[in-house]
Scaffold this active site. Structure first.
Site, PDB file in Angstrom:
ATOM      1  N   GLY A  32       5.188   0.111  -1.297  1.00 46.77           N
ATOM      2  CA  GLY A  32       5.605   1.505  -1.138  1.00 46.77           C
ATOM      3  C   GLY A  32       7.122   1.610  -1.213  1.00 46.77           C
ATOM      4  N   LYS A 220      -8.417 -10.088  -8.966  1.00 50.90           N
ATOM      5  CA  LYS A 220      -7.334 -11.055  -9.259  1.00 50.90           C
ATOM      6  C   LYS A 220      -6.815 -11.632  -7.948  1.00 50.90           C
ATOM      7  CE  LYS A 220      -3.683  -8.654  -7.838  1.00 50.90           C
ATOM      8  NZ  LYS A 220      -2.575  -9.080  -6.967  1.00 50.90           N
ATOM      9  N   ARG A 287       0.905 -13.754  -2.331  1.00 49.14           N
ATOM     10  CA  ARG A 287       0.555 -14.170  -0.973  1.00 49.14           C
ATOM     11  C   ARG A 287      -0.865 -14.733  -0.944  1.00 49.14           C
ATOM     12  NH1 ARG A 287       2.357  -8.276   0.908  1.00 49.14           N
ATOM     13  NH2 ARG A 287       1.156  -7.906  -0.980  1.00 49.14           N
TER      14      ARG A 287
END
Ligand SMILES: NC(=O)C1=CN([C@@H]2O[C@H](COP(=O)(O)OP(=O)(O)OC[C@H]3O[C@@H](n4cnc5c(N)ncnc54)[C@H](OP(=O)(O)O)[C@@H]3O)[C@@H](O)[C@H]2O)C=CC1
Ligand SMILES: O=C(CO)COP(=O)(O)O
Length: 375
Positions: A32, A220, A287
Protein backbone atom coordinates in the site's frame (compact mmCIF):
# COMPACT_ATOMS: atom_id res chain seq x y z
CA UNK A 1 -32.85 11.65 -19.98
CA UNK A 2 -30.56 14.66 -19.58
CA UNK A 3 -29.37 13.19 -16.32
CA UNK A 4 -28.39 10.00 -18.11
CA UNK A 5 -26.14 11.93 -20.52
CA UNK A 6 -24.75 13.97 -17.63
CA UNK A 7 -23.66 10.80 -15.77
CA UNK A 8 -22.07 9.33 -18.91
CA UNK A 9 -20.34 12.64 -19.66
CA UNK A 10 -19.04 13.20 -16.13
CA UNK A 11 -17.68 9.65 -16.00
CA UNK A 12 -15.96 10.28 -19.32
CA UNK A 13 -14.47 13.51 -18.03
CA UNK A 14 -13.38 11.79 -14.86
CA UNK A 15 -11.83 8.72 -16.46
CA UNK A 16 -10.95 10.15 -19.83
CA UNK A 17 -8.88 13.22 -19.12
CA UNK A 18 -6.84 11.84 -16.26
CA UNK A 19 -6.52 15.09 -14.31
CA UNK A 20 -5.30 15.16 -10.75
CA UNK A 21 -7.26 12.63 -8.73
CA UNK A 22 -7.86 11.90 -5.06
CA UNK A 23 -6.53 8.47 -4.22
CA UNK A 24 -6.98 6.75 -0.88
CA UNK A 25 -4.83 3.76 -0.03
CA UNK A 26 -6.14 1.52 2.73
CA UNK A 27 -3.28 -0.30 4.46
CA UNK A 28 0.08 1.31 5.20
CA UNK A 29 2.02 -1.97 4.92
CA UNK A 30 4.67 -2.71 2.31
CA UNK A 31 2.61 -2.61 -0.89
CA UNK A 32 0.00 0.00 0.00
CA UNK A 33 2.74 2.44 0.98
CA UNK A 34 4.82 1.65 -2.10
CA UNK A 35 2.04 2.71 -4.47
CA UNK A 36 2.22 6.24 -3.06
CA UNK A 37 5.45 6.67 -5.08
CA UNK A 38 4.04 6.48 -8.64
CA UNK A 39 0.88 8.29 -7.52
CA UNK A 40 2.79 11.23 -6.05
CA UNK A 41 5.18 11.29 -9.03
CA UNK A 42 2.07 11.79 -11.17
CA UNK A 43 0.93 14.65 -8.94
CA UNK A 44 -2.16 13.05 -7.38
CA UNK A 45 -3.55 13.84 -3.97
CA UNK A 46 -2.73 10.74 -1.89
CA UNK A 47 -4.22 9.69 1.44
CA UNK A 48 -2.51 6.74 3.13
CA UNK A 49 -4.63 5.16 5.88
CA UNK A 50 -3.18 2.72 8.40
CA UNK A 51 -5.13 -0.18 9.91
CA UNK A 52 -5.22 -0.79 13.67
CA UNK A 53 -1.99 -2.77 13.08
CA UNK A 54 -0.22 0.13 11.37
CA UNK A 55 -0.13 2.72 14.17
CA UNK A 56 3.65 2.62 14.52
CA UNK A 57 4.06 2.97 10.75
CA UNK A 58 1.81 6.05 10.65
CA UNK A 59 3.49 7.54 13.75
CA UNK A 60 6.88 7.46 12.03
CA UNK A 61 5.56 8.63 8.67
CA UNK A 62 3.96 11.64 10.33
CA UNK A 63 7.14 12.33 12.26
CA UNK A 64 9.71 12.37 9.46
CA UNK A 65 8.25 10.65 6.37
CA UNK A 66 10.18 7.40 6.92
CA UNK A 67 8.39 4.07 6.37
CA UNK A 68 9.65 1.64 8.98
CA UNK A 69 9.15 -1.46 6.78
CA UNK A 70 10.90 0.06 3.75
CA UNK A 71 13.51 1.82 5.88
CA UNK A 72 13.41 4.89 3.65
CA UNK A 73 11.39 8.06 3.20
CA UNK A 74 8.25 8.12 1.06
CA UNK A 75 7.46 10.98 -1.34
CA UNK A 76 6.58 14.39 0.11
CA UNK A 77 3.00 15.61 0.27
CA UNK A 78 1.24 12.36 1.29
CA UNK A 79 -1.59 12.75 3.81
CA UNK A 80 -1.42 10.17 6.60
CA UNK A 81 -4.41 8.86 8.54
CA UNK A 82 -4.81 6.64 11.58
CA UNK A 83 -7.26 3.76 11.88
CA UNK A 84 -9.96 5.90 13.50
CA UNK A 85 -9.75 8.50 10.69
CA UNK A 86 -11.14 6.30 7.92
CA UNK A 87 -14.07 8.53 6.99
CA UNK A 88 -11.81 11.54 6.53
CA UNK A 89 -9.26 9.46 4.61
CA UNK A 90 -11.91 8.29 2.13
CA UNK A 91 -13.65 11.62 1.65
CA UNK A 92 -13.82 12.62 -2.06
CA UNK A 93 -11.76 9.62 -3.20
CA UNK A 94 -11.86 8.83 -6.93
CA UNK A 95 -9.82 5.66 -6.49
CA UNK A 96 -9.54 3.52 -3.35
CA UNK A 97 -6.72 0.95 -3.29
CA UNK A 98 -6.91 -1.96 -0.87
CA UNK A 99 -3.29 -2.54 0.26
CA UNK A 100 -4.34 -5.22 2.73
CA UNK A 101 -3.19 -8.83 3.06
CA UNK A 102 -5.66 -11.50 1.88
CA UNK A 103 -6.67 -12.52 5.42
CA UNK A 104 -7.50 -8.94 6.44
CA UNK A 105 -9.07 -7.84 3.13
CA UNK A 106 -12.71 -8.62 3.93
CA UNK A 107 -12.66 -7.05 7.39
CA UNK A 108 -11.06 -3.81 6.17
CA UNK A 109 -13.31 -3.61 3.10
CA UNK A 110 -16.38 -3.97 5.38
CA UNK A 111 -15.19 -0.93 7.35
CA UNK A 112 -14.74 1.06 4.13
CA UNK A 113 -18.18 0.23 2.69
CA UNK A 114 -20.11 3.07 4.43
CA UNK A 115 -17.81 5.59 2.72
CA UNK A 116 -17.95 4.13 -0.80
CA UNK A 117 -19.83 6.20 -3.36
CA UNK A 118 -21.07 5.47 -6.85
CA UNK A 119 -18.38 6.27 -9.42
CA UNK A 120 -15.43 5.41 -7.18
CA UNK A 121 -13.07 2.74 -8.51
CA UNK A 122 -11.71 0.16 -6.04
CA UNK A 123 -8.33 -1.50 -6.69
CA UNK A 124 -6.79 -4.36 -4.73
CA UNK A 125 -3.25 -5.73 -4.54
CA UNK A 126 -4.01 -8.69 -2.24
CA UNK A 127 -2.88 -12.15 -3.35
CA UNK A 128 -4.71 -15.17 -1.94
CA UNK A 129 -8.02 -16.99 -1.42
CA UNK A 130 -10.83 -16.74 1.13
CA UNK A 131 -13.82 -18.73 2.34
CA UNK A 132 -17.15 -17.78 0.82
CA UNK A 133 -19.08 -15.61 3.28
CA UNK A 134 -22.31 -17.43 2.37
CA UNK A 135 -20.84 -20.94 2.59
CA UNK A 136 -17.92 -21.22 5.01
CA UNK A 137 -16.71 -24.50 3.45
CA UNK A 138 -16.36 -23.04 -0.02
CA UNK A 139 -13.06 -21.51 -1.19
CA UNK A 140 -13.32 -18.51 -3.51
CA UNK A 141 -11.01 -15.95 -5.11
CA UNK A 142 -10.69 -12.50 -3.52
CA UNK A 143 -12.68 -10.60 -6.19
CA UNK A 144 -15.70 -12.73 -5.29
CA UNK A 145 -15.41 -11.70 -1.62
CA UNK A 146 -15.38 -8.00 -2.50
CA UNK A 147 -18.35 -8.43 -4.87
CA UNK A 148 -20.25 -10.37 -2.19
CA UNK A 149 -19.67 -7.66 0.40
CA UNK A 150 -20.86 -4.81 -1.80
CA UNK A 151 -24.30 -3.59 -0.64
CA UNK A 152 -27.22 -3.94 -3.04
CA UNK A 153 -27.35 -0.21 -3.86
CA UNK A 154 -23.72 -0.22 -5.08
CA UNK A 155 -23.75 -3.44 -7.10
CA UNK A 156 -22.61 -2.67 -10.64
CA UNK A 157 -21.75 0.89 -9.65
CA UNK A 158 -18.29 0.35 -8.13
CA UNK A 159 -15.85 -1.31 -10.54
CA UNK A 160 -13.03 -3.41 -9.09
CA UNK A 161 -9.50 -3.65 -10.47
CA UNK A 162 -7.05 -6.38 -9.40
CA UNK A 163 -3.28 -6.19 -9.55
CA UNK A 164 -0.96 -9.08 -10.43
CA UNK A 165 2.62 -9.49 -11.52
CA UNK A 166 6.16 -9.28 -10.17
CA UNK A 167 6.26 -6.27 -7.90
CA UNK A 168 8.41 -6.26 -4.79
CA UNK A 169 7.04 -3.30 -2.92
CA UNK A 170 10.36 -1.72 -1.97
CA UNK A 171 11.48 -1.67 -5.63
CA UNK A 172 8.42 0.45 -6.43
CA UNK A 173 9.53 2.91 -3.72
CA UNK A 174 13.07 2.87 -5.16
CA UNK A 175 11.58 3.50 -8.64
CA UNK A 176 13.22 0.48 -10.25
CA UNK A 177 11.59 -0.55 -13.56
CA UNK A 178 8.76 -3.03 -13.12
CA UNK A 179 5.75 -4.38 -14.98
CA UNK A 180 2.37 -5.50 -13.63
CA UNK A 181 -1.10 -6.27 -14.98
CA UNK A 182 -4.38 -4.69 -13.89
CA UNK A 183 -7.35 -6.99 -14.50
CA UNK A 184 -10.99 -6.01 -14.35
CA UNK A 185 -14.39 -6.92 -15.75
CA UNK A 186 -14.60 -3.18 -16.45
CA UNK A 187 -11.70 -2.44 -18.78
CA UNK A 188 -12.32 1.31 -18.60
CA UNK A 189 -11.87 1.18 -14.82
CA UNK A 190 -8.57 -0.71 -15.24
CA UNK A 191 -7.41 1.88 -17.77
CA UNK A 192 -8.45 4.67 -15.42
CA UNK A 193 -6.45 3.19 -12.55
CA UNK A 194 -3.50 2.67 -14.88
CA UNK A 195 -3.68 6.30 -16.01
CA UNK A 196 -3.22 7.43 -12.41
CA UNK A 197 -0.30 5.13 -11.57
CA UNK A 198 1.66 4.48 -14.74
CA UNK A 199 5.11 6.09 -14.96
CA UNK A 200 8.15 5.41 -17.13
CA UNK A 201 9.24 2.91 -14.45
CA UNK A 202 5.92 1.55 -13.17
CA UNK A 203 4.51 -0.18 -16.28
CA UNK A 204 0.95 -1.49 -16.33
CA UNK A 205 -0.70 -3.94 -18.75
CA UNK A 206 -4.49 -4.26 -18.94
CA UNK A 207 -6.30 -7.60 -18.82
CA UNK A 208 -9.86 -8.88 -18.61
CA UNK A 209 -8.72 -12.21 -17.13
CA UNK A 210 -9.59 -11.58 -13.48
CA UNK A 211 -9.76 -15.31 -12.69
CA UNK A 212 -6.41 -16.20 -14.26
CA UNK A 213 -4.66 -13.26 -12.63
CA UNK A 214 -6.09 -14.12 -9.21
CA UNK A 215 -5.25 -17.83 -9.38
CA UNK A 216 -1.69 -17.02 -10.42
CA UNK A 217 -1.34 -14.32 -7.74
CA UNK A 218 -2.38 -16.75 -5.02
CA UNK A 219 -0.59 -19.83 -6.32
CA UNK A 220 2.77 -18.23 -7.15
CA UNK A 221 3.08 -17.59 -3.40
CA UNK A 222 2.29 -21.25 -2.70
CA UNK A 223 4.76 -22.64 -5.23
CA UNK A 224 7.47 -20.13 -4.27
CA UNK A 225 7.56 -21.83 -0.90
CA UNK A 226 8.39 -25.06 -2.76
CA UNK A 227 11.08 -23.38 -4.86
CA UNK A 228 12.56 -21.89 -1.72
CA UNK A 229 13.02 -25.42 -0.40
CA UNK A 230 15.58 -26.12 -3.13
CA UNK A 231 17.53 -23.11 -1.82
CA UNK A 232 17.35 -24.54 1.69
CA UNK A 233 18.85 -27.91 0.67
CA UNK A 234 22.25 -26.20 0.80
CA UNK A 235 21.94 -26.41 4.57
CA UNK A 236 21.75 -30.20 4.27
CA UNK A 237 24.33 -31.04 1.62
CA UNK A 238 26.39 -27.83 1.34
CA UNK A 239 25.66 -27.68 -2.40
CA UNK A 240 23.66 -25.45 -4.71
CA UNK A 241 20.50 -27.20 -5.90
CA UNK A 242 19.74 -24.96 -8.86
CA UNK A 243 18.82 -27.83 -11.20
CA UNK A 244 16.20 -28.88 -8.70
CA UNK A 245 14.87 -25.32 -8.33
CA UNK A 246 14.61 -24.85 -12.10
CA UNK A 247 12.75 -28.14 -12.54
CA UNK A 248 10.37 -27.28 -9.70
CA UNK A 249 9.78 -23.92 -11.41
CA UNK A 250 8.45 -25.66 -14.53
CA UNK A 251 6.24 -28.02 -12.48
CA UNK A 252 4.86 -24.98 -10.64
CA UNK A 253 4.01 -23.24 -13.92
CA UNK A 254 2.34 -26.40 -15.25
CA UNK A 255 0.21 -26.75 -12.10
CA UNK A 256 -0.76 -23.05 -12.10
CA UNK A 257 -1.96 -23.76 -15.65
CA UNK A 258 -4.00 -26.77 -14.50
CA UNK A 259 -5.72 -24.78 -11.74
CA UNK A 260 -6.25 -21.69 -13.89
CA UNK A 261 -7.86 -23.78 -16.63
CA UNK A 262 -10.11 -25.58 -14.12
CA UNK A 263 -11.26 -22.26 -12.67
CA UNK A 264 -12.01 -20.81 -16.12
CA UNK A 265 -9.03 -18.44 -16.38
CA UNK A 266 -6.73 -17.82 -19.31
CA UNK A 267 -3.35 -19.43 -19.93
CA UNK A 268 -2.00 -16.04 -21.04
CA UNK A 269 -1.99 -14.95 -17.37
CA UNK A 270 -0.02 -18.08 -16.44
CA UNK A 271 2.75 -17.38 -18.92
CA UNK A 272 2.60 -13.61 -18.38
CA UNK A 273 3.40 -11.28 -15.48
CA UNK A 274 0.84 -12.68 -12.97
CA UNK A 275 2.13 -16.26 -13.35
CA UNK A 276 5.68 -16.84 -14.55
CA UNK A 277 6.76 -13.25 -13.84
CA UNK A 278 5.58 -13.16 -10.26
CA UNK A 279 6.72 -16.72 -9.56
CA UNK A 280 10.24 -15.73 -10.61
CA UNK A 281 10.52 -12.67 -8.34
CA UNK A 282 8.86 -14.39 -5.40
CA UNK A 283 11.13 -17.43 -5.53
CA UNK A 284 14.16 -15.11 -5.79
CA UNK A 285 13.30 -12.41 -3.30
CA UNK A 286 9.92 -13.06 -1.68
CA UNK A 287 8.94 -13.70 1.91
CA UNK A 288 7.26 -16.95 0.82
CA UNK A 289 10.57 -18.24 -0.48
CA UNK A 290 12.10 -17.68 2.98
CA UNK A 291 9.57 -20.08 4.52
CA UNK A 292 10.52 -22.69 1.91
CA UNK A 293 14.22 -22.16 2.54
CA UNK A 294 13.76 -22.74 6.27
CA UNK A 295 11.78 -25.97 5.62
CA UNK A 296 14.27 -27.13 2.98
CA UNK A 297 17.01 -26.66 5.57
CA UNK A 298 15.29 -29.23 7.78
CA UNK A 299 12.78 -27.40 9.98
CA UNK A 300 9.32 -29.04 10.05
CA UNK A 301 6.64 -27.03 8.22
CA UNK A 302 4.46 -26.22 11.23
CA UNK A 303 7.46 -25.01 13.23
CA UNK A 304 8.82 -22.95 10.32
CA UNK A 305 5.53 -21.06 9.78
CA UNK A 306 5.26 -20.38 13.51
CA UNK A 307 8.77 -18.92 13.49
CA UNK A 308 7.94 -16.56 10.62
CA UNK A 309 4.63 -15.51 12.14
CA UNK A 310 6.35 -14.83 15.46
CA UNK A 311 8.72 -12.56 13.53
CA UNK A 312 5.66 -10.80 12.02
CA UNK A 313 6.59 -11.74 8.45
CA UNK A 314 3.68 -11.95 5.99
CA UNK A 315 3.64 -15.41 4.30
CA UNK A 316 0.44 -15.78 2.31
CA UNK A 317 1.52 -18.87 0.38
CA UNK A 318 1.07 -21.04 3.47
CA UNK A 319 -2.68 -20.38 3.59
CA UNK A 320 -2.86 -20.47 -0.21
CA UNK A 321 -1.63 -24.10 -0.15
CA UNK A 322 -4.39 -25.04 2.31
CA UNK A 323 -7.06 -23.12 0.40
CA UNK A 324 -6.00 -24.65 -2.92
CA UNK A 325 -6.03 -28.10 -1.35
CA UNK A 326 -9.60 -27.48 -0.15
CA UNK A 327 -10.58 -26.04 -3.54
CA UNK A 328 -9.69 -29.30 -5.31
CA UNK A 329 -12.81 -31.29 -4.22
CA UNK A 330 -15.01 -28.37 -5.33
CA UNK A 331 -13.45 -28.50 -8.79
CA UNK A 332 -13.52 -32.31 -8.92
CA UNK A 333 -17.23 -32.23 -8.11
CA UNK A 334 -17.75 -29.98 -11.12
CA UNK A 335 -15.77 -32.43 -13.24
CA UNK A 336 -13.16 -29.84 -14.26
CA UNK A 337 -10.14 -31.13 -12.34
CA UNK A 338 -8.38 -34.36 -11.50
CA UNK A 339 -6.25 -34.02 -8.34
CA UNK A 340 -3.61 -36.39 -9.72
CA UNK A 341 -2.59 -33.47 -11.98
CA UNK A 342 -1.32 -31.51 -8.96
CA UNK A 343 1.48 -33.65 -7.45
CA UNK A 344 3.65 -30.66 -6.47
CA UNK A 345 0.76 -29.04 -4.60
CA UNK A 346 0.12 -32.31 -2.78
CA UNK A 347 3.79 -32.49 -1.79
CA UNK A 348 3.67 -28.93 -0.46
CA UNK A 349 0.57 -29.70 1.59
CA UNK A 350 2.26 -32.75 3.10
CA UNK A 351 5.45 -30.88 3.95
CA UNK A 352 3.81 -27.79 5.40
CA UNK A 353 0.72 -29.18 7.09
CA UNK A 354 1.73 -32.78 7.89
CA UNK A 355 5.41 -32.10 8.64
CA UNK A 356 6.70 -34.58 6.06
CA UNK A 357 10.43 -34.28 5.42
CA UNK A 358 10.95 -31.62 2.73
CA UNK A 359 14.00 -33.16 1.04
CA UNK A 360 12.57 -36.68 0.72
CA UNK A 361 9.19 -35.40 -0.43
CA UNK A 362 10.70 -33.09 -3.06
CA UNK A 363 12.95 -35.89 -4.39
CA UNK A 364 9.85 -38.08 -4.80
CA UNK A 365 7.86 -35.35 -6.51
CA UNK A 366 10.76 -34.72 -8.92
CA UNK A 367 10.66 -38.42 -9.84
CA UNK A 368 6.92 -38.22 -10.42
CA UNK A 369 6.71 -34.90 -12.27
CA UNK A 370 9.56 -35.51 -14.72
CA UNK A 371 7.90 -36.26 -18.07
CA UNK A 372 4.47 -35.96 -16.42
CA UNK A 373 1.45 -35.44 -18.66
CA UNK A 374 -0.38 -32.37 -17.34
CA UNK A 375 -3.04 -32.45 -20.09
N1 LIG B 1 4.99 -6.77 -0.51
C1 LIG B 1 4.98 -6.93 -1.81
O1 LIG B 1 6.02 -6.80 -2.46
C2 LIG B 1 3.72 -7.23 -2.53
C3 LIG B 1 2.58 -7.56 -1.88
N2 LIG B 1 1.46 -7.81 -2.59
C4 LIG B 1 0.25 -8.22 -1.95
O2 LIG B 1 -0.31 -7.09 -1.32
C5 LIG B 1 -0.94 -7.48 -0.11
C6 LIG B 1 -0.35 -6.68 1.00
O3 LIG B 1 1.02 -7.07 1.14
P1 LIG B 1 2.07 -6.26 1.98
O4 LIG B 1 1.76 -4.80 1.88
O5 LIG B 1 3.42 -6.72 1.63
O6 LIG B 1 1.70 -6.79 3.42
P2 LIG B 1 1.95 -6.17 4.83
O7 LIG B 1 2.22 -7.29 5.75
O8 LIG B 1 2.99 -5.10 4.77
O9 LIG B 1 0.51 -5.59 5.24
C7 LIG B 1 -0.46 -4.99 4.42
C8 LIG B 1 -1.55 -4.35 5.26
O10 LIG B 1 -2.50 -5.31 5.73
C9 LIG B 1 -2.64 -5.14 7.16
N3 LIG B 1 -3.06 -6.39 7.75
C10 LIG B 1 -2.36 -7.54 7.88
N4 LIG B 1 -3.11 -8.49 8.47
C11 LIG B 1 -4.31 -7.91 8.75
C12 LIG B 1 -5.51 -8.35 9.36
N5 LIG B 1 -5.64 -9.60 9.80
N6 LIG B 1 -6.54 -7.47 9.48
C13 LIG B 1 -6.44 -6.21 9.02
N7 LIG B 1 -5.33 -5.75 8.41
C14 LIG B 1 -4.28 -6.57 8.28
C15 LIG B 1 -1.24 -4.72 7.52
O11 LIG B 1 -1.05 -4.29 8.81
P3 LIG B 1 0.51 -4.51 9.38
O12 LIG B 1 1.42 -3.69 8.54
O13 LIG B 1 0.53 -4.04 10.78
O14 LIG B 1 0.77 -5.99 9.28
C16 LIG B 1 -1.05 -3.64 6.49
O15 LIG B 1 -1.82 -2.50 6.71
C17 LIG B 1 -0.68 -8.97 0.04
O16 LIG B 1 -1.83 -9.70 -0.34
C18 LIG B 1 0.49 -9.24 -0.87
O17 LIG B 1 0.49 -10.53 -1.40
C19 LIG B 1 1.40 -7.64 -3.92
C20 LIG B 1 2.52 -7.31 -4.61
C21 LIG B 1 3.76 -7.16 -3.98
O1 LIG C 1 3.95 -10.57 -4.39
C1 LIG C 1 5.10 -10.28 -4.23
C2 LIG C 1 5.95 -9.83 -5.34
O2 LIG C 1 5.22 -9.65 -6.51
C3 LIG C 1 5.74 -10.40 -2.89
O3 LIG C 1 5.94 -11.72 -2.55
P1 LIG C 1 6.25 -12.14 -1.04
O4 LIG C 1 4.96 -11.93 -0.27
O5 LIG C 1 6.67 -13.57 -1.07
O6 LIG C 1 7.35 -11.23 -0.56
Amino acid sequence: MLWFFYIIYSNYIKRGTYNMANVTILGAGAMGSALTTPLRKNGHNVNLWGTHLDTKIIDQLKKDGTHIKHKCKLEDGINYFYNEELEEAMKDADLVIMGITSDGLASVFKKAIPYLKEGMVVGSVAKGFEYDLKDKDKVIILPDILEELLPENLVGKIPFVFVGGPCKAVEVVWECPNSVDYASKDIEAAKYMRSLLVTDKYNVGISSDVIGLEICAAMKNAYSIGLGMAEGFKELDGKLNNNCKAALFTFAVAEMGVLTKAMGGSYSSVIGQPGVGDLEITCEAGRNRILGEVCGGGMPGTKAIKKMRDEDITVEGYNAIKFAWELIPQLEEKGVLDRSKLPFLQALYEILFEDKNAYDTIVKVMNKCTGFDYE
